[in-house]
Design a protein around this motif. Structure first.
Motif, PDB file in Angstrom:
ATOM      1  N   PHE A 180       0.834  -1.203   0.000  1.00 34.82           N
ATOM      2  CA  PHE A 180       0.000   0.000   0.000  1.00 34.82           C
ATOM      3  C   PHE A 180       0.870   1.254   0.000  1.00 34.82           C
ATOM      4  O   PHE A 180       0.659   2.182  -0.793  1.00 34.82           O
ATOM      5  N   GLY A 181       1.863   1.286   0.894  1.00 35.92           N
ATOM      6  CA  GLY A 181       2.751   2.437   0.949  1.00 35.92           C
ATOM      7  C   GLY A 181       3.503   2.637  -0.354  1.00 35.92           C
ATOM      8  O   GLY A 181       3.645   3.766  -0.846  1.00 35.92           O
ATOM      9  N   LYS A 182       3.970   1.549  -0.941  1.00 34.69           N
ATOM     10  CA  LYS A 182       4.707   1.645  -2.204  1.00 34.69           C
ATOM     11  C   LYS A 182       3.804   2.120  -3.341  1.00 34.69           C
ATOM     12  O   LYS A 182       4.238   2.864  -4.219  1.00 34.69           O
ATOM     13  N   ALA A 183       2.553   1.683  -3.321  1.00 37.25           N
ATOM     14  CA  ALA A 183       1.617   2.103  -4.367  1.00 37.25           C
ATOM     15  C   ALA A 183       1.370   3.607  -4.320  1.00 37.25           C
ATOM     16  O   ALA A 183       1.113   4.241  -5.347  1.00 37.25           O
ATOM     17  N   LEU A 184       1.469   4.180  -3.113  1.00 39.07           N
ATOM     18  CA  LEU A 184       1.220   5.617  -2.948  1.00 39.07           C
ATOM     19  C   LEU A 184       2.507   6.432  -2.884  1.00 39.07           C
ATOM     20  O   LEU A 184       2.451   7.659  -2.730  1.00 39.07           O
ATOM     21  N   ASP A 185       3.653   5.748  -2.974  1.00 41.80           N
ATOM     22  CA  ASP A 185       4.945   6.426  -2.818  1.00 41.80           C
ATOM     23  C   ASP A 185       5.028   7.145  -1.477  1.00 41.80           C
ATOM     24  O   ASP A 185       5.533   8.268  -1.373  1.00 41.80           O
ATOM     25  N   ARG A 186       4.537   6.472  -0.435  1.00 40.94           N
ATOM     26  CA  ARG A 186       4.547   7.047   0.905  1.00 40.94           C
ATOM     27  C   ARG A 186       4.950   5.984   1.912  1.00 40.94           C
ATOM     28  O   ARG A 186       4.771   4.787   1.675  1.00 40.94           O
ATOM     29  N   ASN A 187       5.498   6.440   3.032  1.00 45.49           N
ATOM     30  CA  ASN A 187       5.704   5.532   4.149  1.00 45.49           C
ATOM     31  C   ASN A 187       4.327   5.046   4.591  1.00 45.49           C
ATOM     32  O   ASN A 187       3.420   5.852   4.812  1.00 45.49           O
ATOM     33  N   CYS A 188       4.145   3.738   4.723  1.00 41.77           N
ATOM     34  CA  CYS A 188       2.807   3.237   5.057  1.00 41.77           C
ATOM     35  C   CYS A 188       2.317   3.762   6.401  1.00 41.77           C
ATOM     36  O   CYS A 188       1.112   3.868   6.630  1.00 41.77           O
ATOM     37  N   TYR A 189       3.245   4.141   7.298  1.00 41.96           N
ATOM     38  CA  TYR A 189       2.838   4.693   8.587  1.00 41.96           C
ATOM     39  C   TYR A 189       2.293   6.119   8.449  1.00 41.96           C
ATOM     40  O   TYR A 189       1.784   6.689   9.409  1.00 41.96           O
ATOM     41  N   ASP A 190       2.401   6.666   7.248  1.00 43.35           N
ATOM     42  CA  ASP A 190       1.870   7.995   6.968  1.00 43.35           C
ATOM     43  C   ASP A 190       0.544   7.901   6.216  1.00 43.35           C
ATOM     44  O   ASP A 190       0.123   8.845   5.559  1.00 43.35           O
ATOM     45  N   THR A 191      -0.103   6.731   6.304  1.00 39.15           N
ATOM     46  CA  THR A 191      -1.353   6.531   5.559  1.00 39.15           C
ATOM     47  C   THR A 191      -2.522   6.178   6.477  1.00 39.15           C
ATOM     48  O   THR A 191      -3.495   5.574   6.042  1.00 39.15           O
ATOM     49  N   ARG A 210     -14.440   8.442  18.439  1.00 40.28           N
ATOM     50  CA  ARG A 210     -14.979   9.118  17.264  1.00 40.28           C
ATOM     51  C   ARG A 210     -14.136  10.351  16.928  1.00 40.28           C
ATOM     52  O   ARG A 210     -13.789  11.144  17.792  1.00 40.28           O
ATOM     53  N   GLY A 211     -13.792  10.481  15.657  1.00 39.11           N
ATOM     54  CA  GLY A 211     -13.003  11.621  15.208  1.00 39.11           C
ATOM     55  C   GLY A 211     -11.505  11.430  15.337  1.00 39.11           C
ATOM     56  O   GLY A 211     -10.728  12.304  14.940  1.00 39.11           O
ATOM     57  N   GLU A 212     -11.082  10.295  15.882  1.00 39.29           N
ATOM     58  CA  GLU A 212      -9.655  10.038  16.046  1.00 39.29           C
ATOM     59  C   GLU A 212      -9.194   8.979  15.042  1.00 39.29           C
ATOM     60  O   GLU A 212      -9.954   8.079  14.679  1.00 39.29           O
ATOM     61  N   TYR A 213      -7.933   9.101  14.640  1.00 32.93           N
ATOM     62  CA  TYR A 213      -7.375   8.184  13.653  1.00 32.93           C
ATOM     63  C   TYR A 213      -6.084   7.573  14.169  1.00 32.93           C
ATOM     64  O   TYR A 213      -5.430   8.120  15.062  1.00 32.93           O
ATOM     65  N   LEU A 214      -5.717   6.465  13.573  1.00 32.17           N
ATOM     66  CA  LEU A 214      -4.533   5.736  13.998  1.00 32.17           C
ATOM     67  C   LEU A 214      -3.274   6.588  13.915  1.00 32.17           C
ATOM     68  O   LEU A 214      -2.326   6.393  14.677  1.00 32.17           O
ATOM     69  N   GLN A 215      -3.250   7.554  13.002  1.00 34.40           N
ATOM     70  CA  GLN A 215      -2.064   8.390  12.825  1.00 34.40           C
ATOM     71  C   GLN A 215      -1.702   9.168  14.088  1.00 34.40           C
ATOM     72  O   GLN A 215      -0.565   9.595  14.263  1.00 34.40           O
ATOM     73  N   GLN A 216      -2.671   9.336  14.991  1.00 34.12           N
ATOM     74  CA  GLN A 216      -2.413  10.055  16.232  1.00 34.12           C
ATOM     75  C   GLN A 216      -1.636   9.208  17.232  1.00 34.12           C
ATOM     76  O   GLN A 216      -1.141   9.729  18.231  1.00 34.12           O
ATOM     77  N   TYR A 217      -1.515   7.906  16.963  1.00 30.55           N
ATOM     78  CA  TYR A 217      -0.896   7.002  17.922  1.00 30.55           C
ATOM     79  C   TYR A 217       0.351   6.304  17.384  1.00 30.55           C
ATOM     80  O   TYR A 217       0.928   5.470  18.074  1.00 30.55           O
ATOM     81  N   VAL A 218       0.752   6.615  16.174  1.00 27.95           N
ATOM     82  CA  VAL A 218       1.967   6.025  15.608  1.00 27.95           C
ATOM     83  C   VAL A 218       2.825   7.131  15.007  1.00 27.95           C
ATOM     84  O   VAL A 218       2.325   8.193  14.643  1.00 27.95           O
ATOM     85  N   LYS A 219       4.114   6.878  14.916  1.00 29.67           N
ATOM     86  CA  LYS A 219       5.010   7.819  14.257  1.00 29.67           C
ATOM     87  C   LYS A 219       4.871   7.654  12.748  1.00 29.67           C
ATOM     88  O   LYS A 219       4.871   6.535  12.240  1.00 29.67           O
ATOM     89  N   THR A 220       4.770   8.756  12.048  1.00 28.94           N
ATOM     90  CA  THR A 220       4.590   8.682  10.602  1.00 28.94           C
ATOM     91  C   THR A 220       5.908   8.518   9.856  1.00 28.94           C
ATOM     92  O   THR A 220       5.915   8.148   8.685  1.00 28.94           O
ATOM     93  N   GLN A 221       7.014   8.794  10.536  1.00 27.25           N
ATOM     94  CA  GLN A 221       8.326   8.659   9.912  1.00 27.25           C
ATOM     95  C   GLN A 221       9.254   7.886  10.844  1.00 27.25           C
ATOM     96  O   GLN A 221       9.123   7.977  12.069  1.00 27.25           O
ATOM     97  N   PRO A 222      10.185   7.127  10.282  1.00 28.35           N
ATOM     98  CA  PRO A 222      11.094   6.344  11.135  1.00 28.35           C
ATOM     99  C   PRO A 222      12.042   7.239  11.922  1.00 28.35           C
ATOM    100  O   PRO A 222      12.433   8.312  11.460  1.00 28.35           O
ATOM    101  N   ALA A 223      12.394   6.784  13.110  1.00 28.09           N
ATOM    102  CA  ALA A 223      13.372   7.511  13.924  1.00 28.09           C
ATOM    103  C   ALA A 223      14.752   7.354  13.295  1.00 28.09           C
ATOM    104  O   ALA A 223      15.060   6.307  12.709  1.00 28.09           O
TER     105      ALA A 223
END
Length: 297
Positions: A180-191, A210-223
């Protein structure tokens, strides 16, 4: 705020069970708008790698001298027709995900391998178009049902545990996210935000999210850097006196030797878990030996 935190800690098991009881496809797509980023699984394949450990590794009262990796490759297609391939891999940790005092290592491992083949087929035949999180949410009940079928067919003394099923399914899920990440040219943690996901976390965890997404609980970019821990197995020699016979292959064999060799500053300790006094003594010894060795560096 305090009540909200309490609700989060107790994430409604009832809500999760209700979600699992609903028809996966119906629960997934009822009232959900399609996203242009959604993907469809085109192909799934899996294979295995076998490795022998340098020395037996002991934890939870069991010593193992080998590991089987389950490797998964998949191809996905976006709504726009772009195809990408993904990869996922996971050790089939039957010793800890399917512990048994009556079934052999080969029996529980064999059950996981059989289940992996069934999960591969189930996943490859799923043709809805959605986000990877939603795809796995829809497929999980089928995976768990198939585990029951495999347990019955193999006449297992104990049925395949849910944890074991999730471990077996995890590289399939990982491969889909990777593609999925490769298909979008994005880090999958940023999706994992509203731009890619058709619904928020309330669909899985209840109205409190309600109104919250997984992105709020994971890092979108690697350390930029990740701490490395040295794992000390429950049977690993700590000092020279613990060695019955040296391997003499040029690599360290005691904890002080490993600390000096790799410059270790972080230690992970595996215990037997059946002898509190023995485990306490071992932890104390590891702490003492580590502190003494660090002072000499």
């Amino acid at each position: 705020m305090q009540r909200r935190r309490k609700i989060r800690r107790e994430i409604s098991r009832r809500a999760l069970l209700r979600a699992a009881a609903v028809s996966p496809a119906a629960a997934l797509f009822r009232g959900v708008s399609a996203k242009p980023t959604d993907i469809r699984i085109e192909e799934v394949s899996h294979s295995y790698e076998e490795y022998l450990y340098r020395t037996p590794y002991k934890f939870g009262g069991r010593a193992v001298d080998r590991v089987t990796l389950l490797n998964v490759h998949c191809a996905v297609r976006t709504r726009g027709g772009r195809v990408a391939k993904g990869f996922g891999s996971m050790p089939l940790g039957n010793v800890w995900s399917f512990p048994s005092k009556v079934m052999s290592y080969d029996a529980t491992l064999g059950a996981m391998r059989t289940l992996a083949g069934r999960i591969s087929k189930i996943t490859s035949e799923y043709k809805e178009t959605a986000h990877p999180v939603e795809i796995n949410h829809a497929l999980e009940p089928a995976y768990l049902k198939e585990a029951e079928t495999v347990s019955a067919e193999l006449k297992l003394t104990s049925p395949i545990p849910k944890l074991c099923t999730l471990v077996t399914a995890s590289p399939f899920d990982a491969a889909i996210h990777d593609a999925f990440g490769k298909a979008l040219d994005r880090n999958c943690y940023d999706t994992y935000g509203p731009d890619c996901m058709a619904g928020d976390l309330s669909r899985y965890l209840g109205p409190d999210f309600r109104g919250e997404y997984l992105q709020q609980y994971v890092k979108t970019q690697p350390a930029p850097r990740t701490p490395l821990f040295h794992s000390v197995g429950a049977g690993d020699p700590i000092t020279e006196e613990d060695i019955q016979r040296r391997i003499n292959d040029g690599l360290p064999e005691t904890l002080p030797e490993w600390i000096q060799y790799n410059g270790l500053v972080r230690i992970k300790i595996k215990l037997n878990g059946e002898d509190l006094a023995g485990d306490l003594e071992r932890v104390t010894k590891i702490d003492r030996v580590t502190e003494e060795t660090q002072k000499k560096r």
